[in-house]
Write a protein that holds these residues in place. Structure first.
Motif, PDB file in Angstrom:
ATOM      1  N   TYR A 182       0.802  -1.403   0.118  1.00  0.00           N
ATOM      2  CA  TYR A 182      -0.114  -0.212  -0.168  1.00  0.00           C
ATOM      3  C   TYR A 182       0.963   1.354   0.476  1.00  0.00           C
ATOM      4  O   TYR A 182       0.293   2.477   0.442  1.00  0.00           O
ATOM      5  CB  TYR A 182      -1.315   0.015   1.320  1.00  0.00           C
ATOM      6  CG  TYR A 182      -1.935  -0.790   1.180  1.00  0.00           C
ATOM      7  CD1 TYR A 182      -3.674  -0.402   0.934  1.00  0.00           C
ATOM      8  CD2 TYR A 182      -1.918  -1.922   1.602  1.00  0.00           C
ATOM      9  CE1 TYR A 182      -4.107  -1.932   0.254  1.00  0.00           C
ATOM     10  CE2 TYR A 182      -3.034  -2.759   1.690  1.00  0.00           C
ATOM     11  CZ  TYR A 182      -4.074  -2.949   0.951  1.00  0.00           C
ATOM     12  OH  TYR A 182      -5.034  -3.776   0.857  1.00  0.00           O
ATOM     13  N   GLY A 183       2.231   1.352  -0.983  1.00  0.00           N
ATOM     14  CA  GLY A 183       3.006   2.400  -0.837  1.00  0.00           C
ATOM     15  C   GLY A 183       2.481   3.367  -1.354  1.00  0.00           C
ATOM     16  O   GLY A 183       1.313   3.572  -2.549  1.00  0.00           O
ATOM     17  N   GLY A 184       3.069   4.699  -1.744  1.00  0.00           N
ATOM     18  CA  GLY A 184       2.576   6.193  -2.493  1.00  0.00           C
ATOM     19  C   GLY A 184       1.390   6.802  -2.596  1.00  0.00           C
ATOM     20  O   GLY A 184       0.806   6.562  -1.049  1.00  0.00           O
ATOM     21  N   GLU A 185       0.310   6.228  -3.428  1.00  0.00           N
ATOM     22  CA  GLU A 185      -1.623   6.958  -2.822  1.00  0.00           C
ATOM     23  C   GLU A 185      -1.958   5.517  -2.880  1.00  0.00           C
ATOM     24  O   GLU A 185      -2.909   6.237  -2.806  1.00  0.00           O
ATOM     25  CB  GLU A 185      -1.275   7.694  -4.246  1.00  0.00           C
ATOM     26  CG  GLU A 185      -0.673   9.373  -4.206  1.00  0.00           C
ATOM     27  CD  GLU A 185      -0.961   9.795  -5.716  1.00  0.00           C
ATOM     28  OE1 GLU A 185      -2.200   9.545  -6.447  1.00  0.00           O
ATOM     29  OE2 GLU A 185      -0.875  10.802  -6.514  1.00  0.00           O
ATOM     30  N   GLU A 186      -1.570   4.226  -2.538  1.00  0.00           N
ATOM     31  CA  GLU A 186      -2.259   3.539  -1.733  1.00  0.00           C
ATOM     32  C   GLU A 186      -2.762   3.870  -0.503  1.00  0.00           C
ATOM     33  O   GLU A 186      -1.983   4.508   0.355  1.00  0.00           O
ATOM     34  CB  GLU A 186      -1.815   2.007  -2.477  1.00  0.00           C
ATOM     35  CG  GLU A 186      -0.978   1.739  -3.984  1.00  0.00           C
ATOM     36  CD  GLU A 186      -1.120   0.403  -4.242  1.00  0.00           C
ATOM     37  OE1 GLU A 186      -0.348  -0.018  -5.243  1.00  0.00           O
ATOM     38  OE2 GLU A 186      -0.538  -0.008  -3.176  1.00  0.00           O
ATOM     39  N   ASN A 187      -3.956   3.068  -0.319  1.00  0.00           N
ATOM     40  CA  ASN A 187      -5.116   4.112   0.613  1.00  0.00           C
ATOM     41  C   ASN A 187      -5.930   2.401   0.728  1.00  0.00           C
ATOM     42  O   ASN A 187      -6.964   1.777   0.525  1.00  0.00           O
ATOM     43  CB  ASN A 187      -5.722   4.662   0.721  1.00  0.00           C
ATOM     44  CG  ASN A 187      -5.052   6.361   0.677  1.00  0.00           C
ATOM     45  OD1 ASN A 187      -4.588   6.362   2.222  1.00  0.00           O
ATOM     46  ND2 ASN A 187      -4.460   6.759  -0.343  1.00  0.00           N
TER      47      ASN A 187
END
Length: 304
Positions: free
Chosen positions: A129-134
């Motif tokens: 769930y890195g970056g903009e992953e939520n």
């Protein structure tokens, strides 16, 4: 497995959706949500908010008949009054007849949550769930949402802030931010207020680790301790209560060709018998909008 009876609840105080779970039957996580929760749903001590598969939009010019890792089949919830702990699980699954991995957070559904398939370009799929992953579960603890439900009616956010990863997973006070994507969650999730543990496989994950769902343990599961201590709670363990949940699952603009998932559920915990339990759920995405009311003690199948 039986087909759920569809009903309509119009009362301002709907019947409860979940019977309190005794300590001896607390949830043991394996990374397979149906394996861990379905028997509890049948016993009336957990609830499954069912969501139609294939309701997350995928660019048809890039790939067809394919399910991505934002698509939720069910959001499970159980509460252990003796431990004052809530148990939550996301069941990610593949629509029948489609390709895909069924791994939560696998934005392109290629079986590797840390790699980007060619069809996703110029979008990217980052690990854990890195970056903009939520993954974000909003909780309305004081049951004061209006209709339609705005994001500013929730008190607590459990999950991963934008521009972070699973190492930042936690339980936070929600700052009433209206846009959860593209970095806004970081502003909305302020200081941690309670204790949460994240589980992606049988032995469990905890804040500070970065191993997420994978092929062997595809579903995201977590526990929230001291649940009655959340902001806005006005009950004590053993008393009946109602909460509203809103699950947000996606990557905003980071994956480019894929939409986001939203699942909502009104859940009550009560000592009433399971025969009187109901759950009201709804789901929305950029592809479809569906509203469903089901018996919590059965499993329903919704076709898209």
């Amino acid at each position: 497995t039986s087909t759920a009876t569809t009903t309509t609840t119009t009362s301002s105080s709907p019947l409860c959706a979940l019977q309190s779970q005794p300590y001896s039957n607390r949830v043991v996580f394996t990374g397979n949500a149906p394996n861990d929760f379905d028997v509890l749903v049948q016993q009336g001590v957990a609830v499954a908010a069912l969501d139609p598969l294939n309701d997350v939009a995928v660019d048809p010019s890039a790939i067809v008949r394919h399910t991505v890792g934002w698509d939720i089949r069910a959001l499970y919830f159980a509460y252990d009054k003796d431990l004052d702990t809530a148990y939550v699980a996301l069941d990610c699954a593949v629509f029948p007849g489609h390709t895909g991995s069924g791994i939560c957070g696998d934005a392109d559904g290629d079986g590797d949550p840390g790699s980007s398939a060619a069809w996703l370009d110029p979008g990217i799929d980052l690990a854990n769930y890195g970056g903009e992953e939520n993954v974000l579960l909003l909780i309305d603890t004081d049951n004061n949402l209006n209709t339609p439900t705005p994001l500013n009616g929730y008190e607590v956010a459990v999950g991963v802030p934008a521009q972070g990863d699973l190492s930042g997973f936690g339980t936070y006070k929600w700052n009433h931010v209206d846009d959860w994507r593209v970095g806004e969650v970081l502003a909305g999730m302020t200081e941690g207020c309670c204790t949460s543990s994240l589980f992606g496989y049988a032995s469990g994950l905890h804040p500070g680790t970065t191993l997420g769902p994978n092929a062997a343990e595809p579903d995201l599961e977590f526990a929230i301790a001291n649940f009655s201590g959340l902001p806005g709670v006005d009950w004590v363990p053993g008393e009946d209560f109602r909460i509203n949940l809103r699950l947000l699952h996606g990557a905003g603009s980071q994956d480019q060709r894929v939409g986001d998932e939203t699942v909502e559920a009104a859940v009550c915990v009560s000592e009433n018998t399971p025969d009187h339990l109901t759950s009201t759920t709804s789901s929305t995405s950029s592809a479809t909008t569906t509203t469903t009311t089901t018996k919590s003690t059965t499993t329903a199948t919704t076709a898209t």
